[in-house]
Write a protein that holds these residues in place. Structure first.
Motif, short mmCIF file in Angstrom:
data_model
loop_
_atom_site.label_atom_id
_atom_site.label_comp_id
_atom_site.label_asym_id
_atom_site.label_seq_id
_atom_site.Cartn_x
_atom_site.Cartn_y
_atom_site.Cartn_z
N PHE A 19 0.85 -1.19 0.00
CA PHE A 19 0.00 0.00 0.00
C PHE A 19 0.88 1.24 0.00
CE2 PHE A 19 -2.26 -3.45 2.03
CZ PHE A 19 -3.49 -3.44 1.36
N ARG A 20 0.43 2.25 -0.69
CA ARG A 20 1.28 3.43 -0.88
C ARG A 20 1.48 4.25 0.39
NH1 ARG A 20 -2.60 7.32 -4.60
NH2 ARG A 20 -4.51 7.14 -3.39
N ASN A 21 0.57 4.12 1.35
CA ASN A 21 0.72 4.77 2.65
C ASN A 21 -0.08 3.97 3.68
OD1 ASN A 21 -2.07 5.75 2.62
ND2 ASN A 21 -1.35 7.25 1.11
N ARG A 22 -0.32 4.54 4.83
CA ARG A 22 -0.99 3.78 5.88
C ARG A 22 -2.34 4.40 6.26
NH1 ARG A 22 4.37 1.64 9.13
NH2 ARG A 22 5.65 1.60 7.26
N MET A 23 -2.92 5.10 5.29
CA MET A 23 -4.25 5.68 5.48
C MET A 23 -5.26 4.83 4.70
SD MET A 23 -3.37 9.75 5.23
CE MET A 23 -2.12 9.61 3.94
N PHE A 24 -6.14 4.17 5.43
CA PHE A 24 -7.11 3.26 4.82
C PHE A 24 -8.52 3.83 4.95
CE2 PHE A 24 -3.38 0.83 5.30
CZ PHE A 24 -3.47 -0.30 4.51
N SER A 25 -9.21 3.86 3.85
CA SER A 25 -10.58 4.34 3.84
C SER A 25 -11.51 3.22 4.33
CB SER A 25 -10.98 4.79 2.43
OG SER A 25 -12.32 5.23 2.40
N ALA A 26 -12.17 3.45 5.44
CA ALA A 26 -13.04 2.43 6.05
C ALA A 26 -14.23 2.12 5.13
CB ALA A 26 -13.53 2.91 7.41
N PRO A 27 -14.86 0.95 5.32
CA PRO A 27 -16.03 0.60 4.50
C PRO A 27 -17.13 1.65 4.60
CG PRO A 27 -15.29 -1.28 5.79
CD PRO A 27 -14.53 -0.10 6.29
N MET A 28 -17.60 2.09 3.44
CA MET A 28 -18.69 3.07 3.40
C MET A 28 -19.72 2.60 2.38
SD MET A 28 -16.69 6.71 3.62
CE MET A 28 -15.40 6.19 2.50
N GLY A 29 -20.95 2.50 2.81
CA GLY A 29 -22.01 2.07 1.91
C GLY A 29 -22.36 3.14 0.90
N GLY A 30 -22.56 2.72 -0.34
CA GLY A 30 -22.95 3.65 -1.38
C GLY A 30 -24.45 3.87 -1.38
N THR A 31 -24.88 4.94 -1.97
CA THR A 31 -26.31 5.24 -2.06
C THR A 31 -26.87 5.04 -3.46
OG1 THR A 31 -25.79 7.58 -2.41
CG2 THR A 31 -26.23 6.89 -0.16
N ASP A 32 -25.99 4.97 -4.44
CA ASP A 32 -26.45 4.73 -5.81
C ASP A 32 -26.36 3.23 -6.10
OD1 ASP A 32 -27.20 4.93 -8.44
OD2 ASP A 32 -25.32 5.83 -9.15
N ILE A 33 -27.43 2.54 -5.78
CA ILE A 33 -27.50 1.08 -5.95
C ILE A 33 -28.69 0.78 -6.86
CG2 ILE A 33 -27.67 -1.14 -4.78
CD1 ILE A 33 -26.94 0.32 -2.17
N THR A 34 -28.45 0.05 -7.93
CA THR A 34 -29.55 -0.28 -8.83
C THR A 34 -30.51 -1.26 -8.16
OG1 THR A 34 -28.39 -2.16 -9.84
CG2 THR A 34 -27.99 0.02 -10.80
N ASN A 35 -31.69 -1.40 -8.73
CA ASN A 35 -32.69 -2.30 -8.14
C ASN A 35 -32.22 -3.75 -8.07
OD1 ASN A 35 -34.57 -0.31 -7.59
ND2 ASN A 35 -35.59 -0.52 -9.56
N ASP A 36 -31.32 -4.13 -9.00
CA ASP A 36 -30.82 -5.51 -8.99
C ASP A 36 -29.46 -5.64 -8.29
OD1 ASP A 36 -29.46 -4.14 -10.92
OD2 ASP A 36 -29.98 -5.48 -12.59
N GLY A 37 -29.07 -4.62 -7.51
CA GLY A 37 -27.89 -4.74 -6.66
C GLY A 37 -26.56 -4.39 -7.31
N CYS A 38 -26.57 -3.69 -8.43
CA CYS A 38 -25.31 -3.28 -9.08
C CYS A 38 -24.83 -1.95 -8.50
CB CYS A 38 -25.50 -3.14 -10.58
SG CYS A 38 -25.93 -4.68 -11.42
#
Length: 208
Positions: A19-38
Motif C-alpha cells: 500500500f502506498r501509505n498507511r491511510m485506509f478508507s473504512a467501508p462506506m455504503g454507497g447510495t447509488d444502488i440499482t434495483n438488482d444490486g449493481c
C-alpha cells in the motif's frame, strides 16, 4: 519538526499487497444502488474520490453474499445479473486509477436481512434468520438457521470472494463481527441464542 505519526505516509506491505501509505478508507455504503444490486455510477465516483484523495485502500461496502436469505438492498455480485460484475470492475478500476487498492466488504445482514428492500412484496415473503427462534425488539419474528443453511452461507462467502477476484478487487474484507453478531451471536447474546444454535456459532467462528 517532530511528527506524531512519522510513518503515516510511508508504504507498507501486508501479505502480497504493498500500500502506498498507511491511510485506509473504512467501508462506506454507497447510495447509488440499482434495483438488482449493481454499483451505480454515482457510487463509483464516490469511491474513486477516496482514492483520488490519497487513501491507500478504499473499501466498497456492503456486498451481500447470499441473496436467498438476504435480500437487503445493497451490492451483490451475481453472474445471473447483467452488468453486476462489470459495474464492480469499473469501480475497482476507478479506485486503482489513482494508485489506491480496491477492497470489497462481504456481508450478511442476519436477522435484519429483509428489513431494507425495494421490493416490498418480496420483503413480506422473506424470513428473517438468526441463531435461534426469537422475536426482534421491533416485533419481527426471526427463525433459527440450520447447520446446513449456515454451511451454505459460509460457502457463499467463498463463491462471492472468487467473483470479486475476477473483477480485480484485490482485497476482500469480511465483516466477521457483524455476521457472527447477526447470524450466530454465541454466548455474547444469550437472549437470542438457545442450545439448538450452539453448533451454528462454532461453524461461523471456525470458518469466518
Amino acid at each position: 519538526m517532530e511528527r506524531k505519526f512519522p510513518h503515516l505516509s510511508s508504504p507498507i506491505t501486508i501479505g502480497r499487497v504493498t500500500f502506498r501509505n498507511r491511510m485506509f478508507s473504512a467501508p462506506m455504503g454507497g447510495t447509488d444502488i440499482t434495483n438488482d444490486g449493481c454499483i451505480g455510477p454515482k457510487s463509483t465516483a464516490f469511491y474513486e474520490l477516496r482514492g483520488k484523495g490519497g487513501a491507500a485502500a478504499v473499501t466498497v461496502s456492503e456486498c451481500m453474499v447470499h441473496p436467498k436469505t438476504d435480500g437487503s438492498h445493497a451490492y451483490h455480485l451475481d453472474t445471473a445479473v447483467l452488468n453486476s460484475l462489470a459495474a464492480a470492475a469499473y469501480t475497482a478500476d476507478a479506485i486503482r486509477r489513482h494508485g489506491a487498492t480496491p477492497s470489497l466488504e462481504l456481508s450478511h445482514s442476519g436477522m435484519y436481512a429483509g428489513t431494507y428492500m425495494t421490493d416490498k412484496t418480496k420483503q413480506k415473503s422473506m424470513n428473517q434468520w438468526g441463531a435461534s427462534d426469537v422475536v426482534r425488539p421491533d416485533g419481527v419474528e426471526v427463525k433459527a438457521l440450520t447447520k446446513e443453511m449456515i454451511a451454505e452461507i459460509v460457502e457463499s462467502y467463498g463463491t462471492v470472494a472468487g467473483l470479486a477476484k475476477r473483477v480485480r478487487q484485490k482485497r476482500r474484507k469480511t465483516d466477521g463481527s457483524r455476521e457472527i453478531g447477526n447470524l450466530c451471536p454465541g454466548t455474547a447474546f444469550p437472549y437470542r441464542n438457545s442450545h439448538a444454535a450452539a453448533g451454528c456459532s462454532a461453524i461461523c467462528k471456525s470458518d469466518w
